[in-house]
Design a protein around this motif. Structure first.
Motif, short mmCIF file in Angstrom:
data_model
loop_
_atom_site.label_atom_id
_atom_site.label_comp_id
_atom_site.label_asym_id
_atom_site.label_seq_id
_atom_site.Cartn_x
_atom_site.Cartn_y
_atom_site.Cartn_z
N SER A 40 -4.13 -7.02 1.43
CA SER A 40 -3.62 -5.66 1.40
C SER A 40 -4.30 -4.89 0.27
O SER A 40 -4.41 -5.39 -0.85
CB SER A 40 -2.10 -5.65 1.18
OG SER A 40 -1.65 -4.32 1.00
N ALA A 41 -4.74 -3.68 0.59
CA ALA A 41 -5.27 -2.79 -0.45
C ALA A 41 -4.42 -1.53 -0.44
O ALA A 41 -3.19 -1.62 -0.45
CB ALA A 41 -6.76 -2.50 -0.24
N TYR A 42 -5.01 -0.36 -0.38
CA TYR A 42 -4.22 0.87 -0.46
C TYR A 42 -5.10 2.03 -0.03
O TYR A 42 -6.33 1.92 0.02
CB TYR A 42 -3.74 1.11 -1.90
CG TYR A 42 -4.89 1.18 -2.90
CD1 TYR A 42 -5.49 2.39 -3.21
CD2 TYR A 42 -5.39 0.03 -3.50
CE1 TYR A 42 -6.57 2.47 -4.09
CE2 TYR A 42 -6.46 0.09 -4.38
CZ TYR A 42 -7.04 1.31 -4.67
OH TYR A 42 -8.11 1.37 -5.53
N TRP A 43 -4.46 3.15 0.28
CA TRP A 43 -5.20 4.38 0.56
C TRP A 43 -5.35 5.14 -0.75
O TRP A 43 -4.37 5.38 -1.45
CB TRP A 43 -4.45 5.22 1.59
CG TRP A 43 -5.33 6.26 2.23
CD1 TRP A 43 -5.55 7.53 1.78
CD2 TRP A 43 -6.12 6.10 3.41
NE1 TRP A 43 -6.43 8.19 2.62
CE2 TRP A 43 -6.79 7.32 3.64
CE3 TRP A 43 -6.31 5.05 4.31
CZ2 TRP A 43 -7.64 7.53 4.71
CZ3 TRP A 43 -7.16 5.25 5.38
CH2 TRP A 43 -7.81 6.47 5.58
N PRO A 44 -6.58 5.52 -1.15
CA PRO A 44 -6.77 6.12 -2.48
C PRO A 44 -6.00 7.42 -2.66
O PRO A 44 -5.92 8.24 -1.75
CB PRO A 44 -8.28 6.33 -2.55
CG PRO A 44 -8.75 6.36 -1.13
CD PRO A 44 -7.84 5.44 -0.39
N PHE A 45 -5.46 7.60 -3.86
CA PHE A 45 -4.54 8.68 -4.15
C PHE A 45 -4.76 9.14 -5.59
O PHE A 45 -4.86 8.31 -6.50
CB PHE A 45 -3.11 8.15 -3.97
CG PHE A 45 -1.99 9.09 -4.32
CD1 PHE A 45 -1.75 10.23 -3.58
CD2 PHE A 45 -1.15 8.80 -5.39
CE1 PHE A 45 -0.68 11.07 -3.88
CE2 PHE A 45 -0.08 9.63 -5.70
CZ PHE A 45 0.15 10.77 -4.95
N ARG A 46 -4.93 10.41 -5.80
CA ARG A 46 -5.03 11.01 -7.13
C ARG A 46 -6.13 10.35 -7.99
O ARG A 46 -5.91 9.97 -9.13
CB ARG A 46 -3.69 10.96 -7.86
CG ARG A 46 -2.57 11.67 -7.13
CD ARG A 46 -1.32 11.80 -7.97
NE ARG A 46 -1.49 12.78 -9.03
CZ ARG A 46 -0.59 13.02 -9.97
NH1 ARG A 46 0.55 12.34 -9.98
NH2 ARG A 46 -0.80 13.94 -10.89
N GLY A 47 -7.31 10.22 -7.40
CA GLY A 47 -8.45 9.73 -8.16
C GLY A 47 -8.57 8.23 -8.29
O GLY A 47 -9.41 7.74 -9.05
N GLU A 48 -7.77 7.47 -7.55
CA GLU A 48 -7.87 6.01 -7.61
C GLU A 48 -9.21 5.54 -7.04
O GLU A 48 -9.81 6.22 -6.22
CB GLU A 48 -6.73 5.37 -6.81
CG GLU A 48 -5.35 5.60 -7.40
CD GLU A 48 -4.24 5.20 -6.45
OE1 GLU A 48 -3.12 5.02 -6.92
OE2 GLU A 48 -4.50 5.10 -5.23
N PRO A 49 -9.68 4.35 -7.44
CA PRO A 49 -10.90 3.80 -6.84
C PRO A 49 -10.74 3.69 -5.32
O PRO A 49 -9.71 3.23 -4.83
CB PRO A 49 -11.03 2.42 -7.49
CG PRO A 49 -10.28 2.53 -8.78
CD PRO A 49 -9.14 3.47 -8.50
N ASP A 50 -11.75 4.11 -4.59
CA ASP A 50 -11.72 4.08 -3.13
C ASP A 50 -12.24 2.73 -2.64
O ASP A 50 -13.44 2.48 -2.67
CB ASP A 50 -12.56 5.22 -2.57
CG ASP A 50 -12.46 5.33 -1.05
OD1 ASP A 50 -11.82 4.46 -0.43
OD2 ASP A 50 -13.00 6.31 -0.49
N LEU A 51 -11.32 1.89 -2.18
CA LEU A 51 -11.70 0.55 -1.72
C LEU A 51 -11.65 0.43 -0.20
O LEU A 51 -11.65 -0.68 0.34
CB LEU A 51 -10.77 -0.50 -2.36
CG LEU A 51 -10.79 -0.57 -3.88
CD1 LEU A 51 -10.03 -1.81 -4.36
CD2 LEU A 51 -12.22 -0.61 -4.43
#
Length: 232
Positions: free
Chosen positions: A86-97
């Motif tokens: 599980s990763a995540y959808w990038p939000f508020r400048g987070e690293p885009d994985l």
């Protein structure tokens, strides 16, 4: 008070530094009372500062840092075949994985995104890979349109801030620690963030759960690193 800043009963010490020399880490000892209101105020201010700093970072630099973080996270995960990551959808400048998720799926891994169910409730993880349909979830963050709950073997979690013991400063909702405590088995937990998000300490509270590692564009931080420094 933010939800994850309320004293709770769960504990997950990251290393033995607090037993060797609490003053070395700048943390209160196990029997010393904590000034919770002061810690809460500090955490709120630190979140705001760190989020503003990463949003001010040029997009090209964030993209380069994200690519470096993804490469190191992939190396840490290793063979993905058969793993649920599980990763995540990038939000508020987070690293885009998101490219990392595509790589993992192409390598035989099963990928997933976290889903907020309700305030005060643990997250769920639902299977998703690039190209699958999405819908808007809480805070308008995309989530899988077709529910398919899974139990991850690896959780990649973005950090707002982190410390050398791999404790994570999040957004204050308390979802992450609550989720890890509720899972039937503990996954491998990889925190990801920019090196500029490092704090001397996040002033961990009893319910805070440390990451197994923090991956930044500059390398990997592991919780036992702090014990090593304390003893040498």
């Amino acid at each position: 008070m933010d939800e994850d800043d309320k004293p709770a009963s769960l504990a997950s010490p990251a290393c033995l530094l607090h037993e060797v020399d609490p003053d070395y880490a700048g943390l209160p000892g196990p029997t010393e009372p904590r000034d919770w209101p002061q810690v809460n105020r500090w955490r709120k201010a630190e979140r705001e500062r760190l989020i503003a700093a990463r949003l001010a970072m040029p997009a090209e630099r964030r993209a380069a840092f994200g690519a470096a973080i993804a490469a190191q996270a992939l190396a840490e995960i290793g063979a993905a075949d058969g793993l649920v990551v599980s990763a995540y959808w990038p939000f508020r400048g987070e690293p885009d994985l998101r490219p990392l998720l595509q790589t993992l799926a192409a390598s035989g891994g099963r990928t997933a995104l976290p889903v907020v169910i309700a305030k005060g409730q643990p997250l769920e993880f639902h299977a998703w890979q690039p190209g699958d349909p999405l819908e808007r979830g809480v805070w308008n963050i995309p989530i899988p349109a077709v529910p398919h709950p899974v139990i991850p073997d690896v959780v990649i979690a973005p950090v707002v801030g982190y410390d050398p013991a791999c404790y994570r400063l999040g957004y204050g909702g308390g979802f992450f620690d609550r989720t890890l405590a509720a899972l039937p088995r503990r996954p491998r937990i990889i925190g990801v963030g920019y090196s500029g998000a490092r704090c001397m300490t996040i002033h961990p509270q009893p319910h805070d759960i440390a990451m197994d590692m923090i991956v930044t564009e500059n390398g990997v931080v592991r919780p036992y690193d702090c014990t090593t420094r304390a003893l040498t």
